[in-house]
Design an enzyme around this catalytic site. Sequence first.
Site, PDB file in Angstrom:
ATOM      1  N   TYR A 147       8.057  -6.091  -3.960  1.00  0.00           N
ATOM      2  CA  TYR A 147       7.800  -5.377  -2.701  1.00  0.00           C
ATOM      3  C   TYR A 147       7.143  -6.343  -1.732  1.00  0.00           C
ATOM      4  O   TYR A 147       6.207  -7.059  -2.091  1.00  0.00           O
ATOM      5  CB  TYR A 147       6.864  -4.196  -2.965  1.00  0.00           C
ATOM      6  CG  TYR A 147       6.482  -3.406  -1.730  1.00  0.00           C
ATOM      7  CD1 TYR A 147       7.434  -2.674  -1.017  1.00  0.00           C
ATOM      8  CD2 TYR A 147       5.165  -3.380  -1.272  1.00  0.00           C
ATOM      9  CE1 TYR A 147       7.084  -1.937   0.105  1.00  0.00           C
ATOM     10  CE2 TYR A 147       4.803  -2.638  -0.151  1.00  0.00           C
ATOM     11  CZ  TYR A 147       5.762  -1.920   0.538  1.00  0.00           C
ATOM     12  OH  TYR A 147       5.403  -1.188   1.650  1.00  0.00           O
ATOM     13  N   ASP A 242       4.996 -14.506  -1.869  1.00  0.00           N
ATOM     14  CA  ASP A 242       4.262 -13.346  -1.373  1.00  0.00           C
ATOM     15  C   ASP A 242       3.067 -13.140  -2.294  1.00  0.00           C
ATOM     16  O   ASP A 242       3.200 -12.619  -3.399  1.00  0.00           O
ATOM     17  CB  ASP A 242       5.154 -12.102  -1.346  1.00  0.00           C
ATOM     18  CG  ASP A 242       4.408 -10.889  -0.789  1.00  0.00           C
ATOM     19  OD1 ASP A 242       3.158 -10.948  -0.687  1.00  0.00           O
ATOM     20  OD2 ASP A 242       5.070  -9.893  -0.466  1.00  0.00           O
ATOM     21  N   LYS A 275      -4.524  -7.882   1.265  1.00  0.00           N
ATOM     22  CA  LYS A 275      -5.403  -7.266   0.266  1.00  0.00           C
ATOM     23  C   LYS A 275      -6.744  -8.000   0.125  1.00  0.00           C
ATOM     24  O   LYS A 275      -7.600  -7.789   0.960  1.00  0.00           O
ATOM     25  CB  LYS A 275      -4.638  -7.074  -1.035  1.00  0.00           C
ATOM     26  CG  LYS A 275      -3.459  -6.095  -0.782  1.00  0.00           C
ATOM     27  CD  LYS A 275      -2.697  -5.599  -1.982  1.00  0.00           C
ATOM     28  CE  LYS A 275      -1.759  -4.486  -1.556  1.00  0.00           C
ATOM     29  NZ  LYS A 275      -0.351  -4.693  -1.786  1.00  0.00           N
TER      30      LYS A 275
HETATM   31  C1  LIG Z   1       0.762  -4.515  -0.712  1.00  0.00           C
HETATM   32  C2  LIG Z   1       1.829  -5.529  -0.621  1.00  0.00           C
HETATM   33  C3  LIG Z   1       2.499  -5.803   0.584  1.00  0.00           C
HETATM   34  C4  LIG Z   1       2.312  -4.968   1.813  1.00  0.00           C
HETATM   35  O1  LIG Z   1       1.016  -5.038   2.308  1.00  0.00           O
HETATM   36  P1  LIG Z   1       0.496  -3.848   3.272  1.00  0.00           P
HETATM   37  O2  LIG Z   1      -0.859  -4.325   3.705  1.00  0.00           O
HETATM   38  O3  LIG Z   1       0.483  -2.612   2.455  1.00  0.00           O
HETATM   39  O4  LIG Z   1       1.458  -3.762   4.410  1.00  0.00           O
HETATM   40  C5  LIG Z   1       3.369  -6.868   0.621  1.00  0.00           C
HETATM   41  N1  LIG Z   1       3.611  -7.620  -0.469  1.00  0.00           N
HETATM   42  C6  LIG Z   1       3.000  -7.377  -1.643  1.00  0.00           C
HETATM   43  C7  LIG Z   1       3.275  -8.262  -2.809  1.00  0.00           C
HETATM   44  C8  LIG Z   1       2.109  -6.319  -1.763  1.00  0.00           C
HETATM   45  O5  LIG Z   1       1.553  -6.063  -2.945  1.00  0.00           O
END
Ligand SMILES: *Cc1c(COP(=O)(O)O)cnc(C)c1O
Length: 434
Positions: A147, A242, A275
């Site tokens: 994601y 990511d 995060k």
């Molecule tokens: C949480 C998450 C996102 C999205 O971040 P948001 O602050 O919720 O938009 C993107 N990539 C990864 C791997 C994530 O865990």
Amino acid sequence: MSTESAVTNQAAFERAQRVIPGGVNSPVRAFRAVGGTPRFIRRAQGPFLWDVEGRRYIDYIGSWGPMILGHGHPAVLDAVTKAAHDGLSFGAPTEAEAELAEAIIGLVPTVEQVRLVSSGTEAAMSALRLARGATGRPKIIKFEGCYHGHADALLVKAGSGLATFGHPTSAGVPPEVVQHTLVLEYNNVIQLEEAFAQHGRQLACVMIEAIAGNMNFVRASVPFMTRLRELCTEHGALLVFDEVMTGFRVALGGAQAVYAKLIPGFRPDMSVFGKVIGGGMPLAAFGGTRDVMAQLAPLGPVYQAGTLSGNPVATACGLATLREIQKPGFFETLSAKTRRLADGLAAAGRDAGVPLVAECEGGMFGFFFADTLPQHYGAVMATDKERFNRFFHAMLDRGVYLAPALYEAGFVSAAHSDAELDATIAAAHAALKA
Ligand SMILES: *Cc1c(COP(=O)(O)O)cnc(C)c1O
């Protein structure tokens, strides 16, 4: 603040559902995967959450990762309070933004420059645009089960057959918008080779969660990551890590530090963070080499902007959080706690005669009701969902708040003491036997 009020979670949920779609501002919070009534949280401290009924839970979500220090850490609260008194937002540059950028670059050596944004979605979307702008190429690869936020081009599931382009996973995303997004199976080297053979010269980037936390907990294998790096280099595609979830969470230097130890000279070309770097406030970032980052406005032709980007309160929160996690022994201690939990869950499974495997890295963990650790999304979804849902509720009833879906990772904070971890493991023993 009254925790004795007569409000129930059910009443709070019904009220919210009247004015907010599904009663929540992000879908997973609605408990649709596991059923039941979501807990409406009133406050948090250390490793605990309290709901509107006054019930206390040991928190293994940690706001989905940011709360690595636990809730209400005094140094973070001080920094946030002071920043708020100095002004909530200026729309002009501040020294603290450079300080946070320096801190990120100091911890993640592959990042030479970084831009701050407000969410992981925004960071991944911007990184994608930058990769396309910098390479002048349209196509991208992502992996099923990873994601990267909810930008249109990244809301795609795998097509049928090898190396075909994907289908939108959301209504409102026209197929043309995802026509350049190739979705492959995680850890599948053969598909990767085929995709590069067919599309290599048109590929702007490959985006990956190297330790995937959005399909519970699945590591990219070392041969897979090695080949991915080689193929990107051969074909001039950028490798984008990511690290929104893994950054400053699985290790001080993120998942890339884990792979750099396993694969000599390994480095991604760009990285996406979120995060933990916000420490619980809306803050995220993307970064890479100076050359690539110079393509961004105002220096280069790739446009990207944000009214609240680098917000002073969020920046102060992130800086205070990064300062704490750099203290000597922080990650060793956090990793040992998380290992204790993962080992304890696995032991509870063995004890109850239930197939349960658990994995962790740094302060992130996952567990599956299966005999072996899944290596890709299809295998994750083939694990025992009914058992997971029953276990989730049995743990919640015992005051342990795990992620309410089997495809989500869990998080331990520095505020979790052995007492909470052992109580959790004891609850797991009881829950699995019941
Ligand atoms: C949480 C998450 C996102 C999205 O971040 P948001 O602050 O919720 O938009 C993107 N990539 C990864 C791997 C994530 O865990």
